[in-house]
Design an enzyme around this catalytic site. Structure first.
Site, mmCIF file in Angstrom:
data_model
loop_
_atom_site.group_PDB
_atom_site.id
_atom_site.type_symbol
_atom_site.label_atom_id
_atom_site.label_comp_id
_atom_site.label_asym_id
_atom_site.label_seq_id
_atom_site.Cartn_x
_atom_site.Cartn_y
_atom_site.Cartn_z
ATOM 1 N N LYS A 120 44.021 40.792 41.672
ATOM 2 C CA LYS A 120 43.769 39.919 40.525
ATOM 3 C C LYS A 120 43.041 38.635 40.935
ATOM 4 O O LYS A 120 43.335 37.559 40.455
ATOM 5 C CB LYS A 120 45.080 39.600 39.817
ATOM 6 C CG LYS A 120 45.790 40.861 39.322
ATOM 7 C CD LYS A 120 46.929 40.558 38.424
ATOM 8 C CE LYS A 120 47.656 41.788 37.953
ATOM 9 N NZ LYS A 120 46.857 42.802 37.330
ATOM 10 N N CYS A 121 42.073 38.775 41.803
ATOM 11 C CA CYS A 121 41.325 37.653 42.363
ATOM 12 C C CYS A 121 39.879 37.735 41.893
ATOM 13 O O CYS A 121 39.370 38.824 41.620
ATOM 14 C CB CYS A 121 41.403 37.744 43.893
ATOM 15 S SG CYS A 121 40.410 36.546 44.802
ATOM 16 N N GLY A 122 39.226 36.600 41.819
ATOM 17 C CA GLY A 122 37.806 36.596 41.488
ATOM 18 C C GLY A 122 36.973 37.361 42.504
ATOM 19 O O GLY A 122 35.862 37.799 42.204
ATOM 20 N N THR A 138 38.064 40.211 43.912
ATOM 21 C CA THR A 138 38.512 41.602 43.903
ATOM 22 C C THR A 138 37.356 42.603 43.833
ATOM 23 O O THR A 138 37.439 43.660 44.465
ATOM 24 C CB THR A 138 39.532 41.838 42.768
ATOM 25 O OG1 THR A 138 40.667 40.993 43.009
ATOM 26 C CG2 THR A 138 39.997 43.272 42.706
#
Length: 182
Positions: free
Chosen positions: A36-38, A40
């Site tokens: 759930k990371c930018g 990803t």
């Protein structure tokens, strides 16, 4: 491979015990990942690099970690499902670990002390700090998707900042050079 680093016990995401000794003679790209990371979408580039260079001896090893703003909250089963359905990941995934802090996994403690500076270090750290996000002490993992390249001989070759993606010429060049060495 260095005795110390190969002796560190690892657990694959399916619960199978493993260690870097099982990858002896391969070039390893070790990456701390999050769903759930930018950053990803880097899974896509990592998978492409793995598929392109696996036959030459590259092994991408992904270590989910929830150290950064809760961006990997899932269980191991949820992480596998996400990686396979969203990015068709075929490279090895490991059980979720900590890559920074008092509960840092021994593998990451060794990696970060052996190679405290990262290629491309700076821009990501400045962006995060601009948002008021603590990026840790020098040498610590800054964020998700930091990468360590390990040669066929088990020596840590280099470390790459989180925003140095799998298509970055600095990373690809280092991988190609490591693969060319016997």
């Amino acid at each position: 491979m260095s005795e110390q680093i190969t002796a560190i016990p690892l657990t694959r995401i399916d619960g199978e015990l493993d260690s870097l000794a099982n990858h002896e003679g391969k070039v390893l790209l070790i990456v701390n990942v999050a769903s759930k990371c930018g950053l990803t979408p880097q899974y896509e580039g990592l998978e492409a690099l793995y598929r392109d260079k696996h036959a030459e001896g590259l092994q991408v090893l992904a270590f989910p970690a929830n150290n950064f703003n809760g961006q990997e909250p899932g269980t191991d089963d949820e992480i596998v499902d996400f990686c396979k359905t969203s990015y068709d990941v075929t490279f090895p995934l490991y059980s979720k670990i900590s890559v920074r802090g008092e509960d840092i996994h021994p593998l990451y403690a060794r990696l970060t002390t052996s190679k405290p500076a990262a290629v491309g270090e700076g821009p990501m750290r400045k962006r995060l700090e601009g948002y008021g996000i603590a990026t840790g002490a020098p040498g610590e993992i800054v964020w998700n998707f930091e990468k360590f390249l390990i040669g066929r001989d088990g020596q840590i070759i280099d470390r790459f900042a989180p925003d140095v993606d799998a298509a970055d010429p600095r990373l690809v060049g280092a991988v190609d050079k490591a693969l060319a060495e016997s």
